[in-house]
Design a protein around this motif. Sequence first.
Motif, PDB file in Angstrom:
ATOM      1  N   SER A  37     -58.729  55.566  64.881  1.00  0.00           N
ATOM      2  CA  SER A  37     -59.197  56.309  63.713  1.00  0.00           C
ATOM      3  C   SER A  37     -59.481  55.408  62.516  1.00  0.00           C
ATOM      4  CB  SER A  37     -58.150  57.352  63.308  1.00  0.00           C
ATOM      5  OG  SER A  37     -56.924  56.712  62.978  1.00  0.00           O
ATOM      6  N   GLU A  38     -59.143  54.124  62.605  1.00  0.00           N
ATOM      7  CA  GLU A  38     -59.289  53.204  61.481  1.00  0.00           C
ATOM      8  C   GLU A  38     -60.523  52.331  61.671  1.00  0.00           C
ATOM      9  OE1 GLU A  38     -54.625  52.483  60.408  1.00  0.00           O
ATOM     10  OE2 GLU A  38     -55.454  51.445  62.139  1.00  0.00           O
ATOM     11  N   ALA A  39     -61.534  52.568  60.860  1.00  0.00           N
ATOM     12  CA  ALA A  39     -62.762  51.796  60.972  1.00  0.00           C
ATOM     13  C   ALA A  39     -62.507  50.348  60.584  1.00  0.00           C
ATOM     14  CB  ALA A  39     -63.837  52.402  60.072  1.00  0.00           C
ATOM     15  N   ASP A  40     -63.094  49.411  61.322  1.00  0.00           N
ATOM     16  CA  ASP A  40     -62.944  48.003  60.962  1.00  0.00           C
ATOM     17  C   ASP A  40     -64.248  47.234  61.119  1.00  0.00           C
ATOM     18  OD1 ASP A  40     -63.191  47.633  63.680  1.00  0.00           O
ATOM     19  OD2 ASP A  40     -61.107  47.088  64.004  1.00  0.00           O
ATOM     20  N   GLY A  41     -65.363  47.929  61.316  1.00  0.00           N
ATOM     21  CA  GLY A  41     -66.640  47.245  61.404  1.00  0.00           C
ATOM     22  C   GLY A  41     -66.790  46.437  62.677  1.00  0.00           C
ATOM     23  N   ALA A  42     -67.968  45.872  62.859  1.00  0.00           N
ATOM     24  CA  ALA A  42     -68.273  44.994  63.995  1.00  0.00           C
ATOM     25  C   ALA A  42     -67.782  45.590  65.307  1.00  0.00           C
ATOM     26  CB  ALA A  42     -67.663  43.609  63.782  1.00  0.00           C
ATOM     27  N   ALA A  43     -68.037  46.898  65.483  1.00  0.00           N
ATOM     28  CA  ALA A  43     -67.692  47.604  66.728  1.00  0.00           C
ATOM     29  C   ALA A  43     -66.198  47.535  67.038  1.00  0.00           C
ATOM     30  CB  ALA A  43     -68.499  47.077  67.905  1.00  0.00           C
ATOM     31  N   GLY A  44     -65.381  47.517  65.992  1.00  0.00           N
ATOM     32  CA  GLY A  44     -63.943  47.645  66.196  1.00  0.00           C
ATOM     33  C   GLY A  44     -63.248  46.402  66.698  1.00  0.00           C
ATOM     34  N   TRP A  45     -63.505  45.237  66.110  1.00  0.00           N
ATOM     35  CA  TRP A  45     -62.915  44.006  66.633  1.00  0.00           C
ATOM     36  C   TRP A  45     -61.406  43.959  66.416  1.00  0.00           C
ATOM     37  CZ3 TRP A  45     -60.453  39.878  64.108  1.00  0.00           C
ATOM     38  CH2 TRP A  45     -60.507  39.871  62.709  1.00  0.00           C
ATOM     39  N   LEU A  46     -60.882  44.705  65.454  1.00  0.00           N
ATOM     40  CA  LEU A  46     -59.439  44.738  65.239  1.00  0.00           C
ATOM     41  C   LEU A  46     -58.745  45.826  66.052  1.00  0.00           C
ATOM     42  CD1 LEU A  46     -59.431  44.126  61.395  1.00  0.00           C
ATOM     43  CD2 LEU A  46     -58.354  42.652  63.107  1.00  0.00           C
ATOM     44  N   GLN A  47     -59.505  46.606  66.779  1.00  0.00           N
ATOM     45  CA  GLN A  47     -58.960  47.651  67.635  1.00  0.00           C
ATOM     46  C   GLN A  47     -58.989  47.263  69.110  1.00  0.00           C
ATOM     47  OE1 GLN A  47     -61.757  50.666  66.631  1.00  0.00           O
ATOM     48  NE2 GLN A  47     -60.674  51.356  64.811  1.00  0.00           N
ATOM     49  N   SER A  48     -59.670  46.189  69.434  1.00  0.00           N
ATOM     50  CA  SER A  48     -60.004  45.887  70.823  1.00  0.00           C
ATOM     51  C   SER A  48     -58.775  45.644  71.689  1.00  0.00           C
ATOM     52  CB  SER A  48     -60.909  44.659  70.866  1.00  0.00           C
ATOM     53  OG  SER A  48     -61.400  44.450  72.167  1.00  0.00           O
ATOM     54  N   SER A  49     -58.854  46.106  72.915  1.00  0.00           N
ATOM     55  CA  SER A  49     -57.749  45.943  73.867  1.00  0.00           C
ATOM     56  C   SER A  49     -58.109  44.919  74.936  1.00  0.00           C
ATOM     57  CB  SER A  49     -57.417  47.287  74.526  1.00  0.00           C
ATOM     58  OG  SER A  49     -58.565  47.839  75.141  1.00  0.00           O
ATOM     59  N   PHE A  50     -57.100  44.417  75.624  1.00  0.00           N
ATOM     60  CA  PHE A  50     -57.292  43.435  76.686  1.00  0.00           C
ATOM     61  C   PHE A  50     -57.674  44.174  77.964  1.00  0.00           C
ATOM     62  CE2 PHE A  50     -56.250  39.983  79.608  1.00  0.00           C
ATOM     63  CZ  PHE A  50     -56.684  38.875  78.900  1.00  0.00           C
ATOM     64  N   LYS A  51     -58.779  43.789  78.593  1.00  0.00           N
ATOM     65  CA  LYS A  51     -59.285  44.493  79.777  1.00  0.00           C
ATOM     66  C   LYS A  51     -58.864  43.829  81.078  1.00  0.00           C
ATOM     67  CE  LYS A  51     -61.727  46.699  76.598  1.00  0.00           C
ATOM     68  NZ  LYS A  51     -61.659  45.803  75.435  1.00  0.00           N
ATOM     69  N   GLY A  52     -58.181  42.695  80.985  1.00  0.00           N
ATOM     70  CA  GLY A  52     -57.692  42.007  82.175  1.00  0.00           C
ATOM     71  C   GLY A  52     -56.212  42.281  82.406  1.00  0.00           C
ATOM     72  N   GLU A  53     -55.503  41.286  82.897  1.00  0.00           N
ATOM     73  CA  GLU A  53     -54.093  41.431  83.233  1.00  0.00           C
ATOM     74  C   GLU A  53     -53.246  40.467  82.412  1.00  0.00           C
ATOM     75  OE1 GLU A  53     -54.078  40.967  87.516  1.00  0.00           O
ATOM     76  OE2 GLU A  53     -55.790  42.338  87.656  1.00  0.00           O
ATOM     77  N   ILE A  54     -52.035  40.899  82.066  1.00  0.00           N
ATOM     78  CA  ILE A  54     -51.118  40.119  81.234  1.00  0.00           C
ATOM     79  C   ILE A  54     -49.756  40.077  81.901  1.00  0.00           C
ATOM     80  CG2 ILE A  54     -49.944  40.003  78.990  1.00  0.00           C
ATOM     81  CD1 ILE A  54     -52.324  41.431  77.748  1.00  0.00           C
ATOM     82  N   ASP A  55     -49.113  38.925  81.854  1.00  0.00           N
ATOM     83  CA  ASP A  55     -47.789  38.769  82.450  1.00  0.00           C
ATOM     84  C   ASP A  55     -46.943  37.847  81.580  1.00  0.00           C
ATOM     85  OD1 ASP A  55     -45.753  39.081  84.262  1.00  0.00           O
ATOM     86  OD2 ASP A  55     -46.666  37.911  85.871  1.00  0.00           O
ATOM     87  N   GLN A  56     -45.655  38.108  81.551  1.00  0.00           N
ATOM     88  CA  GLN A  56     -44.645  37.218  80.970  1.00  0.00           C
ATOM     89  C   GLN A  56     -44.957  36.795  79.524  1.00  0.00           C
ATOM     90  OE1 GLN A  56     -43.002  34.174  83.555  1.00  0.00           O
ATOM     91  NE2 GLN A  56     -44.299  34.921  85.210  1.00  0.00           N
ATOM     92  N   VAL A  57     -44.854  37.724  78.622  1.00  0.00           N
ATOM     93  CA  VAL A  57     -45.068  37.439  77.200  1.00  0.00           C
ATOM     94  C   VAL A  57     -43.753  36.982  76.589  1.00  0.00           C
ATOM     95  CG1 VAL A  57     -45.730  38.414  74.970  1.00  0.00           C
ATOM     96  CG2 VAL A  57     -46.937  39.116  77.071  1.00  0.00           C
ATOM     97  N   ARG A  58     -43.778  35.825  75.941  1.00  0.00           N
ATOM     98  CA  ARG A  58     -42.575  35.243  75.353  1.00  0.00           C
ATOM     99  C   ARG A  58     -42.827  34.800  73.918  1.00  0.00           C
ATOM    100  NH1 ARG A  58     -42.233  33.291  80.878  1.00  0.00           N
ATOM    101  NH2 ARG A  58     -40.132  33.499  81.721  1.00  0.00           N
TER     102      ARG A  58
END
Length: 286
Positions: free
Chosen positions: A246-267
């Motif tokens: 719901s929060e506009a940020d311009g440039a097609a939402g670059w601050l809203q973007s999600s990761f479309k791949g896979e993520i493991d072991q965040v430290r």
Amino acid sequence: MKNILNKFFPAITVSALLLAGCQKMSKPDLGEYPEDANPPGGPLSFYVAFDGTTDNNLKNAVDSIRANYPSDNPLTSVDGISGKAIKGETAKYVKYIKPNDWAITAKSFTVSSWFKRDGQTKNNENGNGPEYILSFRAANDYNWSNGNFLFFLEGNNAACGVKLYIQSKNGDGWLTWEGGQMIAGLLDNKWHHIAAVYNAPTSTMTLYIDGVANPNTKVWGTHGDLNLDDEKIAEVRIGRGPRNDSEADGAAGWLQSSFKGEIDQVRLYSTALTAAEVQSLFVNKK
């Protein structure tokens, strides 16, 4: 189990965690989850392995340092670099209340993760844009970005930028590998390890890809200690930027973007890992 750097840190047991009163009694039963060898108050402040194999997604994404469950995990569990991982989706992410005491204790720091992504990074409208491994959403419009810690990739397999943005009490700063310093081969649908190591005494950051230091070290002026404002961190997000749909940020939402791949072991470490320690994470698939 993904036990980290056993030769550096003694093990912590589940019983010790319970005695410390860290389990949230309103959350699911503790059960089994991956532990990292790290004493109370040790340098590893936040660690999510995504190794759970239950039908409860909150259990599958427990933070092993404080036995804290996420407040939401809508993502699918998939095979990771070792054990399980999460598969990112448009506008979805895993969220936690805090990165434990990392923002309070870290002067130097290391952020580390495994990721797997095939081809061009996309925003949530399917245009070219960034994809976030990790972000902190800021409280009460603290920052123009609505975030105080951003860690993301942007580009394609021929040339991918790696970018960190940090808002501290001292001011903000970008530490980026972009333009002529973009990196090839990161988005080839294979698992890669990434670690950004910030050394407070020299205000420098070193980027490691698959255990190897990038030659382009970044300098954050004379910033010194990280000095984040913990009270201004409203939410930790794995797999999405700090803004909501719901929060506009311009440039097609670059601050809203999600990761479309896979993520493991965040430290998140509250110390600058040595080159040998980062290499151990990569070689041992940790």
